[in-house]
Design an enzyme around this catalytic site. Structure first.
Site, PDB file in Angstrom:
ATOM      1  N   LYS A 115       0.810  -1.215   0.000  1.00 59.49           N
ATOM      2  CA  LYS A 115       0.000   0.000   0.000  1.00 59.49           C
ATOM      3  C   LYS A 115       0.844   1.266   0.000  1.00 59.49           C
ATOM      4  CE  LYS A 115      -4.265  -1.920   1.893  1.00 59.49           C
ATOM      5  NZ  LYS A 115      -3.896  -3.320   1.657  1.00 59.49           N
ATOM      6  N   GLY A 141      -8.555  -6.529   4.140  1.00 56.98           N
ATOM      7  CA  GLY A 141      -9.642  -7.189   4.848  1.00 56.98           C
ATOM      8  C   GLY A 141      -9.861  -6.690   6.254  1.00 56.98           C
ATOM      9  N   GLY A 142      -9.373  -5.476   6.548  1.00 56.01           N
ATOM     10  CA  GLY A 142      -9.615  -4.898   7.861  1.00 56.01           C
ATOM     11  C   GLY A 142      -8.587  -5.271   8.909  1.00 56.01           C
ATOM     12  N   LYS A 158      -5.679  10.288   7.037  1.00 56.96           N
ATOM     13  CA  LYS A 158      -6.839  10.957   7.596  1.00 56.96           C
ATOM     14  C   LYS A 158      -8.021   9.997   7.529  1.00 56.96           C
ATOM     15  CE  LYS A 158      -9.452  14.521   8.874  1.00 56.96           C
ATOM     16  NZ  LYS A 158      -9.336  15.110  10.216  1.00 56.96           N
ATOM     17  N   LYS A 160     -17.442  -6.540   2.645  1.00 57.77           N
ATOM     18  CA  LYS A 160     -18.628  -6.119   1.901  1.00 57.77           C
ATOM     19  C   LYS A 160     -19.748  -7.149   2.017  1.00 57.77           C
ATOM     20  CE  LYS A 160     -15.372  -4.158  -1.409  1.00 57.77           C
ATOM     21  NZ  LYS A 160     -14.706  -4.405  -2.704  1.00 57.77           N
ATOM     22  N   GLU A 202     -10.046   1.292  -6.097  1.00 61.03           N
ATOM     23  CA  GLU A 202     -10.997   1.579  -5.034  1.00 61.03           C
ATOM     24  C   GLU A 202     -10.758   2.977  -4.451  1.00 61.03           C
ATOM     25  OE1 GLU A 202     -11.965  -1.488  -2.388  1.00 61.03           O
ATOM     26  OE2 GLU A 202     -11.659  -3.074  -3.863  1.00 61.03           O
ATOM     27  N   GLU A 232      -6.991   1.722  -2.676  1.00 59.38           N
ATOM     28  CA  GLU A 232      -6.145   0.594  -3.039  1.00 59.38           C
ATOM     29  C   GLU A 232      -6.542   0.087  -4.411  1.00 59.38           C
ATOM     30  OE1 GLU A 232      -6.699  -2.534  -0.221  1.00 59.38           O
ATOM     31  OE2 GLU A 232      -8.796  -2.878  -0.767  1.00 59.38           O
ATOM     32  N   ARG A 252      -7.019  -8.367  -9.509  1.00 56.84           N
ATOM     33  CA  ARG A 252      -7.674  -9.650  -9.797  1.00 56.84           C
ATOM     34  C   ARG A 252      -9.133  -9.382 -10.110  1.00 56.84           C
ATOM     35  NH1 ARG A 252     -10.658  -9.556  -5.278  1.00 56.84           N
ATOM     36  NH2 ARG A 252      -9.720  -8.846  -3.344  1.00 56.84           N
ATOM     37  N   VAL A 309     -15.059 -10.361  -6.258  1.00 57.73           N
ATOM     38  CA  VAL A 309     -16.247 -11.148  -5.914  1.00 57.73           C
ATOM     39  C   VAL A 309     -17.482 -10.561  -6.594  1.00 57.73           C
ATOM     40  CG1 VAL A 309     -17.749 -11.903  -4.025  1.00 57.73           C
ATOM     41  CG2 VAL A 309     -15.275 -11.806  -3.679  1.00 57.73           C
TER      42      VAL A 309
END
Length: 476
Positions: free
Chosen positions: A136, A184-185, A221, A257, A295, A308, A312, A315
Site C-alpha cells: 500500500k 480485509g480490515g 486521515k 462487503k 478503489e 487501493e 484480480r 467477488v
C-alpha cells in the site's frame, strides 16, 4: 499429487468457429468462482482442470471440470496455497494457463513468477504489477506521481510512535493506522486522539505482523462517513485500458462487503466521469493489464481519494457484467492469450441497475461462522435474477475456507426495480441446515436509508447496534 488425475467421459463442448485462446486452463481455486471460470471456459471451447482439497472432493467445480486433481488435505496452506502442488497439477495435465480466481494465490507475485518460469500463462497481471500495487505504501507513491488524489496521510511508512504522533497532528484527528501489506480490515486501527495513539499504533503493527509477516504501517486521515466506490478496469498487453463503470460497496461490516451495486446512487454524471477517468489514469500509470479494480473513498463534498487497487477479478464482478453486458472472465482469458480488448471505451454503456447480496454461512446477527451440511436448498429465479454458487442440497460448507454460500444478484431497469426483485428473490430463497446472512439482507432491502441511497461505510454497523437494542429486530 495426493490422488490420480481423473478425466471425465464427456469432454467440453466443441469449440466455436474461432479457435479458443487456450486449449486447457487449470483453475487454482474452489467454490463459486472456480465454477464461474469453468462455465466461461465451456462456452469458449476450452477444457478445464479443477484442483481440490480432500474437503472438496464432491464439490461442483470438481464435478463439472474436464479433469480433476487432488492437491492435498483440507487446510489451504497444504492445498490451495501449495504452489508446488498447483504447478505440478498444471504440468501433469498439460494445462497451458492458470486462472487464480480471487483470494488464495490470485495476488501472489511469487506464484505469478513461478508460473512464468514454468511456461504457464497466469491469467492476470504481472508479478511486478501485483507486488507494486499490493504494497500500500508503494501504491500510494505510484498514485501520487500519477496525479491520482490521495487521502492526506504519512509520506510512506511510520516507524515509531513518536513519528505517528507528529503525522497525526499534521493531518488532524481522527486518523487510521493501516498495515502496509494488509487487507480485509486486519492491521487497521482508528485513532480519535493523541492519548489513544500509542496503544492502537502498537496493536496495528502487532496484528499486521501476525497476519502478513510484515509489521509496516502507514497513516491516513480518517473520513467519518465515506462511501466506498470502486471502478472496474480492463487492460490489454497493447496499452489499451478502459473502465466498465463503478460499483457502490458501502454496505459493509468491518471492511467486509455484504452488498454491492452498480451504478452508485450517489454519483452524478460529471462525478462519475471524473472518478472513472481517474481510475483509468491510475491503471495506465502502472502499465496494468487484465481485470482489476481501483478503489476510492468518497466524502460528502464529492471529493474522492485513492484507497487501493485489487489486481484480480472481484467477488462482485457480476453486477458490472449485468449492467454492461460484458463477460469479464472471458475477457480475462482473451487478454492473457495476448488478444486485444474486444471493445473500446465508447462501446461500454451502462444500462439498468444491479445489486448483489453475498449470502454467507454465518449467524445473521453475530456474524459467527456456521459451517455444516445444507439439508434443503432452493435458489430463486424469474426475471432479472442471477445466482452464482457452487452449492447444492447435501453440500457441506467446510470450516477451512470462507463461508460464502452464494452470490444473489438482481437486475432491473432502475434501482427501484432491482431492489424489488432482490426482495422477491430473498423471499423465495431456501437454505436449511445452516444459518445464513440472508435474513439480514432481506431486512436491509426494506430500510429507508438503503432505499434512499443515503448510507455510508458506517451505516450497517449502526443498524446492527439498533437491532441489538431491539430484540424484536433480531434478523434471525
Amino acid at each position: 499429487m495426493g490422488a490420480a488425475i481423473r478425466r471425465k467421459a464427456t469432454p467440453t463442448a466443441t469449440a466455436p468457429a474461432d479457435a479458443p485462446p487456450f486449449k486447457k486452463i487449470l483453475i487454482a481455486n474452489r467454490g463459486e468462482i472456480a465454477l464461474r471460470v469453468i462455465l466461461a471456459c465451456k462456452e469458449m471451447g476450452i477444457q478445464t482442470v479443477a484442483v481440490y482439497s480432500e474437503a472438496d472432493r464432491n464439490a461442483l467445480h470438481v464435478r463439472f471440470a474436464d479433469e480433476e486433481v487432488c492437491i492435498g488435505p483440507p487446510p489451504s496452506s497444504k492445498s490451495y496455497l501449495n504452489i508446488p502442488q498447483v504447478i505440478a497439477a498444471a504440468e501433469v495435465t498439460g494445462a497451458e494457463a492458470i486462472h487464480p480466481g480471487y483470494g488464495f494465490l490470485s495476488e501472489n507475485a511469487h506464484f505469478v513468477e513461478v508460473c512464468q518460469a514454468c511456461g504457464i500463462t497466469f491469467i492476470g497481471p504481472s508479478g511486478e504489477i501485483i507486488r507494486k500495487m499490493g504494497n500500500k505504501a508503494q501504491a500510494k507513491a505510484t498514485m501520487l506521481e500519477a496525479g491520482v488524489p490521495l487521502m492526506p496521510g504519512s509520506d510512506g511508512l511510520v516507524e515509531t510512535v513518536e513519528e505517528a504522533l507528529v503525522v497525526a497532528e499534521q493531518i488532524g484527528y481522527p486518523v487510521i493506522v493501516k498495515a502496509s501489506a494488509g487487507g480485509g480490515g486486519r492491521g487497521m486501527r482508528i485513532v480519535n486522539n493523541p492519548e489513544e495513539l500509542p496503544d492502537l499504533y502498537n496493536t496495528a503493527r502487532s496484528e499486521a505482523k501476525n497476519a502478513f509477516g510484515d509489521d509496516g504501517v502507514y497513516m491516513e486521515k480518517y473520513l467519518l462517513e465515506p462511501r466506498h466506490i470502486e471502478v472496474q478496469i480492463m487492460g490489454d498487453l497493447f496499452g489499451n485500458v478502459v473502465h466498465l463503470g463503478e460499483r457502490e460497496c458501502s454496505i459493509q461490516r468491518r471492511h467486509q462487503k455484504l452488498i454491492e451495486e452498480s451504478p452508485s446512487a450517489v454519483l452524478d454524471p460529471a462525478l462519475r466521469q471524473r472518478i472513472c477517468d481517474t481510475a483509468v489514469r491510475a491503471a495506465k500509470a502502472v502499465g496494468y493489464y487484465n481485470a482489476g479494480t481501483i478503489e476510492f473513498l468518497l466524502d460528502k463534498r464529492g471529493d474522492f481519494f485513492f484507497m487501493e487497487m485489487n489486481t484480480r477479478v472481484q467477488v462482485e464482478h457480476p453486477v458490472t457484467e449485468l449492467v454492461t453486458g460484458i463477460d469479464i472472465v472471458k475477457e480475462q482469458i482473451r487478454i492473457a492469450a495476448g488478444q486485444k480488448l474486444s471493445f473500446r471505451q465508447e462501446d461500454v454503456v451502462q444500462k439498468g441497475h444491479a445489486i448483489e447480496c453475498r449470502i454467507n454461512a454465518e449467524d445473521p446477527f453475530k456474524f459467527t461462522p456456521c459451517p455444516g451440511r445444507i439439508t434443503a436448498l432452493h435458489f430463486p429465479g424469474g426475471p432479472g435474477i442471477r445466482v452464482d454458487t457452487a452449492m447444492h442440497q447435501d453440500a457441506v460448507i467446510p470450516p477451512h475456507y470462507d463461508s460464502m454460500v452464494a452470490k444473489l444478484i438482481a437486475f432491473g431497469a432502475n434501482r427501484t426495480e432491482a431492489i424489488a426483485r432482490m426482495r422477491r428473490a430473498l423471499d423465495t430463497l431456501v437454505i436449511e441446515g445452516i444459518k445464513t446472512t440472508a435474513p439480514l439482507h432481506r431486512r436491509i432491502m426494506d430500510q429507508p436509508d438503503f432505499i434512499a441511497g443515503t448510507f455510508s461505510t458506517k451505516w450497517l454497523e449502526g443498524y446492527l447496534e439498533e437491532l441489538k437494542r431491539d430484540p424484536t429486530g433480531d434478523p434471525r
